[in-house]
Design a protein around this motif. Sequence first.
Motif, PDB file in Angstrom:
ATOM      1  N   ARG A 127       0.844  -1.209   0.000  1.00  0.00           N
ATOM      2  CA  ARG A 127       0.000   0.000   0.000  1.00  0.00           C
ATOM      3  C   ARG A 127       0.874   1.252   0.000  1.00  0.00           C
ATOM      4  NH1 ARG A 127      -3.446   0.211   5.139  1.00  0.00           N
ATOM      5  NH2 ARG A 127      -3.586  -2.018   4.709  1.00  0.00           N
ATOM      6  N   LYS A 128       1.886   1.241   0.828  1.00  0.00           N
ATOM      7  CA  LYS A 128       2.793   2.387   0.922  1.00  0.00           C
ATOM      8  C   LYS A 128       3.576   2.563  -0.377  1.00  0.00           C
ATOM      9  CE  LYS A 128       5.041   5.467   3.618  1.00  0.00           C
ATOM     10  NZ  LYS A 128       6.163   5.920   2.823  1.00  0.00           N
ATOM     11  N   HIS A 129       4.043   1.464  -0.966  1.00  0.00           N
ATOM     12  CA  HIS A 129       4.822   1.559  -2.200  1.00  0.00           C
ATOM     13  C   HIS A 129       3.954   2.081  -3.350  1.00  0.00           C
ATOM     14  CE1 HIS A 129       8.438   0.742  -4.487  1.00  0.00           C
ATOM     15  NE2 HIS A 129       7.698   0.223  -5.455  1.00  0.00           N
ATOM     16  N   LEU A 130       2.688   1.697  -3.373  1.00  0.00           N
ATOM     17  CA  LEU A 130       1.783   2.234  -4.390  1.00  0.00           C
ATOM     18  C   LEU A 130       1.681   3.749  -4.269  1.00  0.00           C
ATOM     19  CD1 LEU A 130      -1.148  -0.347  -4.322  1.00  0.00           C
ATOM     20  CD2 LEU A 130       0.356   0.101  -6.258  1.00  0.00           C
ATOM     21  N   MET A 131       1.535   4.236  -3.026  1.00  0.00           N
ATOM     22  CA  MET A 131       1.417   5.679  -2.811  1.00  0.00           C
ATOM     23  C   MET A 131       2.720   6.401  -3.140  1.00  0.00           C
ATOM     24  SD  MET A 131      -1.676   6.204  -1.996  1.00  0.00           S
ATOM     25  CE  MET A 131      -2.188   4.749  -2.917  1.00  0.00           C
ATOM     26  N   ASP A 132       3.856   5.776  -2.850  1.00  0.00           N
ATOM     27  CA  ASP A 132       5.149   6.435  -3.030  1.00  0.00           C
ATOM     28  C   ASP A 132       5.705   6.304  -4.442  1.00  0.00           C
ATOM     29  OD1 ASP A 132       5.058   7.105  -0.384  1.00  0.00           O
ATOM     30  OD2 ASP A 132       6.465   5.569   0.289  1.00  0.00           O
ATOM     31  N   SER A 133       5.297   5.263  -5.161  1.00  0.00           N
ATOM     32  CA  SER A 133       5.925   4.968  -6.447  1.00  0.00           C
ATOM     33  C   SER A 133       4.972   5.094  -7.626  1.00  0.00           C
ATOM     34  CB  SER A 133       6.518   3.552  -6.421  1.00  0.00           C
ATOM     35  OG  SER A 133       7.070   3.205  -7.660  1.00  0.00           O
ATOM     36  N   LEU A 134       3.885   4.324  -7.608  1.00  0.00           N
ATOM     37  CA  LEU A 134       2.992   4.312  -8.772  1.00  0.00           C
ATOM     38  C   LEU A 134       2.160   5.581  -8.883  1.00  0.00           C
ATOM     39  CD1 LEU A 134       1.934   2.705 -11.187  1.00  0.00           C
ATOM     40  CD2 LEU A 134       0.225   1.694  -9.671  1.00  0.00           C
ATOM     41  N   VAL A 135       1.696   6.105  -7.761  1.00  0.00           N
ATOM     42  CA  VAL A 135       0.749   7.220  -7.796  1.00  0.00           C
ATOM     43  C   VAL A 135       1.371   8.475  -8.407  1.00  0.00           C
ATOM     44  CG1 VAL A 135      -0.614   8.786  -6.329  1.00  0.00           C
ATOM     45  CG2 VAL A 135      -0.690   6.330  -5.948  1.00  0.00           C
ATOM     46  N   GLU A 136       2.685   8.618  -8.320  1.00  0.00           N
ATOM     47  CA  GLU A 136       3.324   9.792  -8.923  1.00  0.00           C
ATOM     48  C   GLU A 136       3.129   9.831 -10.434  1.00  0.00           C
ATOM     49  OE1 GLU A 136       7.456   9.556  -8.030  1.00  0.00           O
ATOM     50  OE2 GLU A 136       7.852   7.917  -9.444  1.00  0.00           O
ATOM     51  N   LYS A 137       2.788   8.690 -11.037  1.00  0.00           N
ATOM     52  CA  LYS A 137       2.611   8.614 -12.491  1.00  0.00           C
ATOM     53  C   LYS A 137       1.158   8.754 -12.920  1.00  0.00           C
ATOM     54  CE  LYS A 137       6.972   7.694 -13.385  1.00  0.00           C
ATOM     55  NZ  LYS A 137       7.826   8.641 -14.134  1.00  0.00           N
ATOM     56  N   VAL A 138       0.206   8.630 -11.995  1.00  0.00           N
ATOM     57  CA  VAL A 138      -1.204   8.573 -12.388  1.00  0.00           C
ATOM     58  C   VAL A 138      -1.850   9.949 -12.338  1.00  0.00           C
ATOM     59  CG1 VAL A 138      -1.329   6.191 -11.537  1.00  0.00           C
ATOM     60  CG2 VAL A 138      -2.205   8.059 -10.110  1.00  0.00           C
ATOM     61  N   ASP A 139      -2.940  10.086 -13.091  1.00  0.00           N
ATOM     62  CA  ASP A 139      -3.714  11.323 -13.116  1.00  0.00           C
ATOM     63  C   ASP A 139      -4.891  11.285 -12.151  1.00  0.00           C
ATOM     64  OD1 ASP A 139      -2.322  12.537 -15.465  1.00  0.00           O
ATOM     65  OD2 ASP A 139      -3.157  10.782 -16.483  1.00  0.00           O
ATOM     66  N   SER A 140      -5.266  10.084 -11.712  1.00  0.00           N
ATOM     67  CA  SER A 140      -6.506   9.958 -10.960  1.00  0.00           C
ATOM     68  C   SER A 140      -6.452   8.734 -10.049  1.00  0.00           C
ATOM     69  CB  SER A 140      -7.684   9.833 -11.938  1.00  0.00           C
ATOM     70  OG  SER A 140      -8.902   9.597 -11.269  1.00  0.00           O
ATOM     71  N   LEU A 141      -7.065   8.871  -8.871  1.00  0.00           N
ATOM     72  CA  LEU A 141      -7.190   7.770  -7.909  1.00  0.00           C
ATOM     73  C   LEU A 141      -8.658   7.536  -7.595  1.00  0.00           C
ATOM     74  CD1 LEU A 141      -4.509   8.541  -5.148  1.00  0.00           C
ATOM     75  CD2 LEU A 141      -4.486   6.624  -6.743  1.00  0.00           C
ATOM     76  N   GLY A 142      -9.049   6.262  -7.439  1.00  0.00           N
ATOM     77  CA  GLY A 142     -10.407   5.930  -7.026  1.00  0.00           C
ATOM     78  C   GLY A 142     -10.376   5.035  -5.810  1.00  0.00           C
ATOM     79  N   PHE A 143     -11.236   5.308  -4.819  1.00  0.00           N
ATOM     80  CA  PHE A 143     -11.272   4.491  -3.610  1.00  0.00           C
ATOM     81  C   PHE A 143     -12.620   4.623  -2.908  1.00  0.00           C
ATOM     82  CE2 PHE A 143      -8.358   8.216  -2.935  1.00  0.00           C
ATOM     83  CZ  PHE A 143      -9.273   9.089  -2.369  1.00  0.00           C
ATOM     84  N   ASN A 144     -12.930   3.647  -2.043  1.00  0.00           N
ATOM     85  CA  ASN A 144     -14.103   3.743  -1.177  1.00  0.00           C
ATOM     86  C   ASN A 144     -13.663   4.181   0.214  1.00  0.00           C
ATOM     87  OD1 ASN A 144     -13.106   1.457   0.167  1.00  0.00           O
ATOM     88  ND2 ASN A 144     -14.549   0.059  -0.802  1.00  0.00           N
ATOM     89  N   GLU A 145     -14.603   4.184   1.168  1.00  0.00           N
ATOM     90  CA  GLU A 145     -14.299   4.656   2.520  1.00  0.00           C
ATOM     91  C   GLU A 145     -13.159   3.875   3.157  1.00  0.00           C
ATOM     92  OE1 GLU A 145     -18.933   4.153   2.599  1.00  0.00           O
ATOM     93  OE2 GLU A 145     -17.247   3.328   1.462  1.00  0.00           O
ATOM     94  N   ARG A 146     -13.252   2.540   3.082  1.00  0.00           N
ATOM     95  CA  ARG A 146     -12.259   1.689   3.719  1.00  0.00           C
ATOM     96  C   ARG A 146     -10.879   1.896   3.102  1.00  0.00           C
ATOM     97  NH1 ARG A 146     -11.231   0.025   8.275  1.00  0.00           N
ATOM     98  NH2 ARG A 146      -9.161   0.794   7.759  1.00  0.00           N
ATOM     99  N   GLU A 147     -10.853   2.011   1.807  1.00  0.00           N
ATOM    100  CA  GLU A 147      -9.578   2.165   1.097  1.00  0.00           C
ATOM    101  C   GLU A 147      -8.934   3.518   1.388  1.00  0.00           C
ATOM    102  OE1 GLU A 147     -11.594  -0.785  -2.153  1.00  0.00           O
ATOM    103  OE2 GLU A 147     -11.318   1.335  -2.656  1.00  0.00           O
TER     104      GLU A 147
END
Length: 477
Positions: free
Chosen positions: A291-311
């Motif tokens: 989860r942390k690596h996604l936020m630190d690595s992949l998300v820097e490349k994306v234009d948009s994030l989708g999630f629900n309350e739990r996520e």
Amino acid sequence: MSFTKLKAQWLEHYKTAPDQLNKMGEINGLISAFNANVDAVIKVNGKGIEKIIADNSLNTKLILGEGENSITSNEDAIRGFLNCFKNGIAEEWLIEDVDVFEWLNKNVGYDKMQMGGQGGIVANVMAVCGVNSVFVHCASAPKDQAKLFLDLPNLLTTDQNGDIKQASKVDRSSDLALIHWIIEFDKGDSIQLNGETFVCPKANRFIATYDPLNFKLHIDKNFANRMAQNDVNPEYIILSGYQMLHEKLQDGSKGADRIDESKKIIEKWRESCPNSFLHLEVASTQDKLIRKHLMDSLVEKVDSLGFNERELIDILEVIGEEKLAIKCEENTNSSNLFEGMLKIYEYTKCSRMQLHMFGLYLTLQTKNCKVSPIQNRNGMQLAATVAAAKAGTGSLDQKEVLLWAKDHQVSEVGLQELSDLQKTATTYFGENQLLETGLCSNDQFDLIAVPTILIEKPVTLVGMGDTISSVSLVGAR
């Protein structure tokens, strides 16, 4: 303004839905990656679960106890189910032992098989909504998988030779079917266990997954290479499937390395279409390091994030916002979750984020976002209409079904959440018309919020979040 008048006003806003759906037919290409699988769906009741526990002499102390959100025993499978049942929430836990997989097959079974995995569900929805070419990645595509894709000529994948073919007609016969259990339950049902009675507050589902290919984010080389060719040119790339990764995988490799490898593949896809819109559907990622690596690595490349309350809460836990995560968990309302979105922006600088919660969709985006606020609102309203059709009819297999709920009014639950959010938004944006229009802004952000249509007795809730996120994004034209 009374809720009665507000419902009438929002019904007028929602009248854009048919036009937005037609505009989706203007989109030339979209890639949906990475996870598609077979979902084995069954609806259970409390008495049935009690019988499974008794018939198999399961250890109720283990079922009621604490533990990791993963399945290594039969008791873990029931523990995960009970956790979702008593809280009215949806979670996905991974099965790590093949014996538990076989036990579930024997003792729980399924009522029907349907498309599973965010990538597969999004592909079907995008195709039936009219996107001209939808390319879907399949780690495995035997006949049992292929037949779950809609029989549409615009829904495509690669065959065993790497050629693009209609997905429903592909049969990579040497591949194994990847099967997940979707165990659904109803509001008001109850389970008695060790003298305690647990009453379900909201209809939802528990997902138990055994999937050795998607567990390691296996990417089909034929598909990866074909999508990098200049004739594909997708306008949108929607990513999912990372939630099944762990820090250490069974083959000894690292989950973080699989994320990094996928980034290289995506970069090649975007060489011929650098302006493509890249969206990540976060999903329920149990491993905190992943989860942390996604936020630190992949998300820097994306234009948009989708999630629900739990996520959203899960993200807060790994970006240093543990106190706010606890606050959101203890009181899961639109105001607290909005504050959580602001913190996620501070950490990731992602230009667009969308939350889909019970009764309300909420998008926070920066001024340089590729989609305007009004376009976003129109896309979110289309998504709410399509999601209600899915809940009310159980299937989105024909275009005629998509607008089944177009004359339904928005829910009072959503309006109440929106009313509370308006008060909080005033602190950040000043006086606004969020409750009446769903729009407000300041110099840095646009905030778009839409009360949704709720179906009292949904036929299914499987894939609802994926449907909402993808239609909200791609339907915003």
